[in-house]
Design an enzyme around this catalytic site. Sequence first.
Site, short mmCIF file in Angstrom:
data_model
loop_
_atom_site.label_atom_id
_atom_site.label_comp_id
_atom_site.label_asym_id
_atom_site.label_seq_id
_atom_site.Cartn_x
_atom_site.Cartn_y
_atom_site.Cartn_z
N PRO A 12 0.79 -1.22 0.00
CA PRO A 12 0.00 0.00 0.00
C PRO A 12 0.83 1.28 0.00
O PRO A 12 1.89 1.35 0.63
CB PRO A 12 -0.82 -0.09 1.29
N ASN A 13 0.32 2.25 -0.71
CA ASN A 13 0.87 3.61 -0.82
C ASN A 13 2.11 3.70 -1.70
O ASN A 13 2.59 4.81 -1.97
CB ASN A 13 1.16 4.22 0.57
N ARG A 20 5.80 10.98 -2.51
CA ARG A 20 5.45 10.59 -1.14
C ARG A 20 6.67 10.69 -0.23
O ARG A 20 7.65 9.97 -0.46
CB ARG A 20 4.95 9.14 -1.17
N TYR A 25 11.58 8.10 1.14
CA TYR A 25 11.39 7.14 0.05
C TYR A 25 12.05 7.57 -1.27
O TYR A 25 11.94 6.85 -2.27
CB TYR A 25 9.89 6.88 -0.16
N ASN A 77 7.85 -5.77 -1.16
CA ASN A 77 7.85 -4.66 -0.21
C ASN A 77 6.42 -4.56 0.30
O ASN A 77 5.57 -3.96 -0.35
CB ASN A 77 8.27 -3.35 -0.88
N GLU A 101 12.38 -9.80 1.38
CA GLU A 101 11.65 -8.60 1.84
C GLU A 101 12.51 -7.37 1.58
O GLU A 101 13.70 -7.38 1.92
CB GLU A 101 11.37 -8.75 3.34
N HIS A 103 12.76 -2.91 1.60
CA HIS A 103 12.22 -1.61 2.00
C HIS A 103 13.09 -0.51 1.43
O HIS A 103 14.33 -0.62 1.44
CB HIS A 103 12.19 -1.47 3.53
N ARG A 110 13.79 4.17 12.10
CA ARG A 110 12.56 4.95 12.18
C ARG A 110 11.76 4.58 13.45
O ARG A 110 12.33 4.06 14.38
CB ARG A 110 11.77 4.75 10.88
C1 DQA Z 1 8.37 0.84 3.66
C2 DQA Z 1 8.50 1.04 5.16
C3 DQA Z 1 7.16 0.86 5.85
O1 DQA Z 1 7.30 1.05 7.25
C4 DQA Z 1 6.16 1.89 5.33
O2 DQA Z 1 4.89 1.68 5.92
C5 DQA Z 1 6.08 1.91 3.85
C6 DQA Z 1 7.29 1.73 3.05
C7 DQA Z 1 9.69 1.13 2.90
O3 DQA Z 1 9.78 0.72 1.75
O4 DQA Z 1 10.57 1.80 3.45
O5 DQA Z 1 5.03 2.16 3.29
O6 DQA Z 1 8.05 -0.53 3.41
#
Ligand code: DQA
Length: 152
Positions: A12-13, A20, A25, A77, A101, A103, A110
């Site tokens: 998501p997002n 964003r 990011y 991710n 996984e 990120h 964080r």
């Molecule tokens: C994320 C880290 C997550 O905590 C966050 O909710 C994201 C992006 C990253 O790619 O750094 O949406 O997965």
Amino acid sequence: MKLIDVLVIHGPNLNMLGCREPTHYGCDTLDAINQSLKDLALTLGVRLHAFQSNHEGVLVERIHQAVDERIVGIVINPAAYTHSSIAIRDALLAVAIPFVEVHLSNVHKREPFRHRSMLADKAMGVVAGFGGQSYLLGLQGLVASLVRVPPK
Ligand code: DQA
């Protein structure tokens, strides 16, 4: 060269990348990240399938579908679902496809709630903190590991 099929899943997002929270990011769009992944995939003998959704159930169903597509590895991710989703963890365990996984941000630098992952203990590896490069490193690591442990 016989290609292998790898699925990249964005949670998501991540469709909002580019604008964003760029301090966390970076400025690459999701399309730009997918294009870099496809370029790298060509050199690794990988046919890349990329997917993004903002919905947990849709992500679970996409993982299930991977079995019929003969996907041999997943780069995921899970975004915010990393920290909460037993459903995504169970889906990955159900299909038993090796996954990495990734990120964009270093989640360990964080908020404390981002330090916990529901998937990491079942992943082949975890890459965090290198922006869009995290995906490329994740794909490279996955493919190198699959070569050492060929699929069943
Ligand atoms: C994320 C880290 C997550 O905590 C966050 O909710 C994201 C992006 C990253 O790619 O750094 O949406 O997965």
